[in-house]
Design a protein around this motif. Structure first.
Motif, PDB file in Angstrom:
ATOM      1  N   VAL A 176       0.714  -1.032  -0.044  1.00  0.00           N
ATOM      2  CA  VAL A 176      -0.065   0.066  -0.168  1.00  0.00           C
ATOM      3  C   VAL A 176       0.980   1.161  -0.149  1.00  0.00           C
ATOM      4  O   VAL A 176       0.667   2.130  -0.632  1.00  0.00           O
ATOM      5  CB  VAL A 176      -0.873  -0.044   1.144  1.00  0.00           C
ATOM      6  N   HIS A 177       2.007   1.423   0.844  1.00  0.00           N
ATOM      7  CA  HIS A 177       2.808   2.594   0.877  1.00  0.00           C
ATOM      8  C   HIS A 177       3.507   2.716  -0.325  1.00  0.00           C
ATOM      9  O   HIS A 177       3.489   3.778  -0.929  1.00  0.00           O
ATOM     10  CB  HIS A 177       3.944   2.222   2.101  1.00  0.00           C
ATOM     11  N   LEU A 178       4.178   1.628  -0.885  1.00  0.00           N
ATOM     12  CA  LEU A 178       4.911   1.877  -2.120  1.00  0.00           C
ATOM     13  C   LEU A 178       4.016   2.072  -3.303  1.00  0.00           C
ATOM     14  O   LEU A 178       4.156   2.965  -4.207  1.00  0.00           O
ATOM     15  CB  LEU A 178       5.627   0.602  -2.286  1.00  0.00           C
ATOM     16  N   GLY A 179       2.624   1.416  -3.215  1.00  0.00           N
ATOM     17  CA  GLY A 179       1.642   1.790  -4.513  1.00  0.00           C
ATOM     18  C   GLY A 179       1.199   3.120  -4.231  1.00  0.00           C
ATOM     19  O   GLY A 179       1.145   3.881  -5.605  1.00  0.00           O
ATOM     20  N   MET A 180       1.087   3.884  -3.264  1.00  0.00           N
ATOM     21  CA  MET A 180       0.713   5.215  -3.049  1.00  0.00           C
ATOM     22  C   MET A 180       1.757   6.190  -3.491  1.00  0.00           C
ATOM     23  O   MET A 180       1.630   7.194  -4.040  1.00  0.00           O
ATOM     24  CB  MET A 180       0.153   5.391  -1.484  1.00  0.00           C
ATOM     25  N   GLU A 181       3.359   5.711  -3.013  1.00  0.00           N
ATOM     26  CA  GLU A 181       4.334   6.461  -3.559  1.00  0.00           C
ATOM     27  C   GLU A 181       4.139   6.680  -5.075  1.00  0.00           C
ATOM     28  O   GLU A 181       4.787   7.646  -5.658  1.00  0.00           O
ATOM     29  CB  GLU A 181       5.464   6.080  -2.743  1.00  0.00           C
ATOM     30  N   GLU A 182       4.046   5.498  -5.595  1.00  0.00           N
ATOM     31  CA  GLU A 182       3.948   5.280  -7.237  1.00  0.00           C
ATOM     32  C   GLU A 182       3.114   6.238  -7.924  1.00  0.00           C
ATOM     33  O   GLU A 182       3.372   6.838  -8.544  1.00  0.00           O
ATOM     34  CB  GLU A 182       4.114   3.911  -7.494  1.00  0.00           C
ATOM     35  N   LEU A 183       1.887   5.978  -7.332  1.00  0.00           N
ATOM     36  CA  LEU A 183       0.752   7.014  -7.679  1.00  0.00           C
ATOM     37  C   LEU A 183       1.162   8.469  -7.632  1.00  0.00           C
ATOM     38  O   LEU A 183       0.975   9.359  -8.554  1.00  0.00           O
ATOM     39  CB  LEU A 183      -0.643   6.748  -6.791  1.00  0.00           C
ATOM     40  N   ALA A 184       1.766   9.006  -6.293  1.00  0.00           N
ATOM     41  CA  ALA A 184       2.259  10.148  -6.149  1.00  0.00           C
ATOM     42  C   ALA A 184       3.057  10.786  -7.101  1.00  0.00           C
ATOM     43  O   ALA A 184       3.247  11.561  -7.691  1.00  0.00           O
ATOM     44  CB  ALA A 184       2.561  10.543  -4.772  1.00  0.00           C
ATOM     45  N   GLN A 185       4.110   9.603  -7.373  1.00  0.00           N
ATOM     46  CA  GLN A 185       5.183  10.155  -8.471  1.00  0.00           C
ATOM     47  C   GLN A 185       4.852  10.073  -9.846  1.00  0.00           C
ATOM     48  O   GLN A 185       5.192  11.059 -10.582  1.00  0.00           O
ATOM     49  CB  GLN A 185       6.243   9.130  -8.213  1.00  0.00           C
ATOM     50  N   ILE A 186       3.915   9.027 -10.089  1.00  0.00           N
ATOM     51  CA  ILE A 186       3.249   9.414 -11.729  1.00  0.00           C
ATOM     52  C   ILE A 186       2.333  10.553 -11.820  1.00  0.00           C
ATOM     53  O   ILE A 186       2.486  11.303 -12.935  1.00  0.00           O
ATOM     54  CB  ILE A 186       2.605   8.068 -12.052  1.00  0.00           C
ATOM     55  N   ALA A 187       1.603  10.749 -10.877  1.00  0.00           N
ATOM     56  CA  ALA A 187       0.288  11.971 -11.054  1.00  0.00           C
ATOM     57  C   ALA A 187       1.116  13.232 -10.540  1.00  0.00           C
ATOM     58  O   ALA A 187       0.309  14.294 -10.632  1.00  0.00           O
ATOM     59  CB  ALA A 187      -0.908  11.465 -10.170  1.00  0.00           C
TER      60      ALA A 187
END
Length: 337
Positions: A176-187
């Motif tokens: 969850v943490h890494l998935g949210m970080e990836e979303l934040a980086q992409i968007a």
């Protein structure tokens, strides 16, 4: 602070550790025992998960099937806590002939090696991955009465209120943490990570509206979804899943297009010294067990997906996951002692 040199070194270490997975004929220490007369006693499957959860349930299904196949008891030994390090320590001190195996999470193999300054295990020396068990994709969930209808809504709100949108998870470095970080980086978002002691508190907090959103699997968040207390708005997978077939993918819900995925996965691993013939016997028998119709039904109930990969495919998959997580961790500057 991370250095490119340390990352390159760790990646080379992981690649060298994965080679035995891809090469069935790789040299390994012989223990004077053939696969035909193994096991000679009960087998212990050490698990980093507490009893009662979905990963534990799948470990027990696997253990039961292997017990019947091998004619010897296969006992699940739960050693939760400490980021899985308690279970790993027990495994490292265990038998080297395959009578002690371990259930490992994706974070142990594809995230922690890039996150911790000092790990209490060495993937290149302590493990060889034998067989996959399952893969589990994450759903974005919100309170039932939330204003968010799509991932696009969440992204728009986060952009309008940078640093003010909270989400929660149960630890640093979990999917969850890494998935949210990836979303934040992409968007291009700035999100706030709130830590909870356990998943029950996390999803109850979202259901009560104390937290605007988070991610969870059909196993962790599913009960509150079915109870009408959480609402899934998207699944971070390349396709819709059988557990909730009406829930769109992130790409369909106004979020990043493929290949954005958020998932966790489990494997069975053995000691590095394990005899190659015994390793292959375990691999084949685990694959057979996981292919059963009753197991596939359990997969649907837990929201899991089959991870039916051969040796080379599994090695390639872990290498790819490791590279992806390394990039997320490095960009987010996540580092733990």
């Amino acid at each position: 602070m991370f250095s490119p040199t340390s990352f390159d070194s760790r990646r080379r270490t992981l690649v060298s550790w994965l080679l035995p997975v891809a090469l069935a004929g790789a040299c390994s220490l012989a223990w004077g025992q053939s696969a035909s007369d193994w096991p000679t006693k009960s087998v212990r499957l050490i698990s980093p998960y507490p009893t009662g959860g979905a990963p534990d349930a799948m470990a027990r299904v696997l253990a039961d099937k292997l017990s019947k196949k091998w004619g010897k008891p296969v006992v699940v030994d739960n050693r939760p806590g400490g980021n899985g390090f308690i279970a790993i320590d027990a495994f490292k001190r265990g038998a080297k002939d395959g009578h002690d195996l371990i259930q490992l999470d994706s974070v142990h193999l594809a995230a922690y090696p890039y996150m911790f300054k000092k790990l209490p295990y060495d993937p290149a020396k302590d493990f060889q991955v034998i067989a996959p068990i399952f893969k589990s994709f994450m759903y974005f969930v919100v309170p039932t009465n939330s204003k968010y209808q799509t991932i696009g809504d969440v992204i728009a709100d986060a952009k309008a209120n940078p640093g003010k949108l909270d989400y929660g998870s149960w630890s640093i470095g979990n999917p969850v943490h890494l998935g949210m970080e990836e979303l934040a980086q992409i968007a291009g978002l700035k999100l706030q990570h709130v830590l909870f002691k356990e998943t029950t508190q996390l999803y109850t907090s979202v259901a009560n509206g104390d937290l605007p959103f988070t991610m969870g699997t059909a196993g962790t968040a599913g009960p509150l979804i079915k109870a009408g207390k959480l609402r899934p708005i998207a699944v971070a997978a390349p396709y819709r899943l059988p557990a909730f077939p009406d829930v769109p993918t992130v790409a369909e819900s106004g979020g990043p297009k493929a290949p954005y995925e958020v998932s966790g996965w489990n494997v069975v691993a053995g000691p590095k010294e394990l005899n190659a013939a015994i390793r292959e016997k375990i691999r084949a028998d685990v694959a057979e067990a996981m292919a059963g119709a009753d197991v596939k039904e359990r997969f649907i109930n837990f929201g899991y997906e089959s991870l039916a990969l051969d040796r080379k495919q599994l090695a390639d998959f872990i290498t790819s996951e490791s590279a992806r997580h390394e990039n997320i961790i490095r960009r987010a500057k996540i580092e733990l002692d």
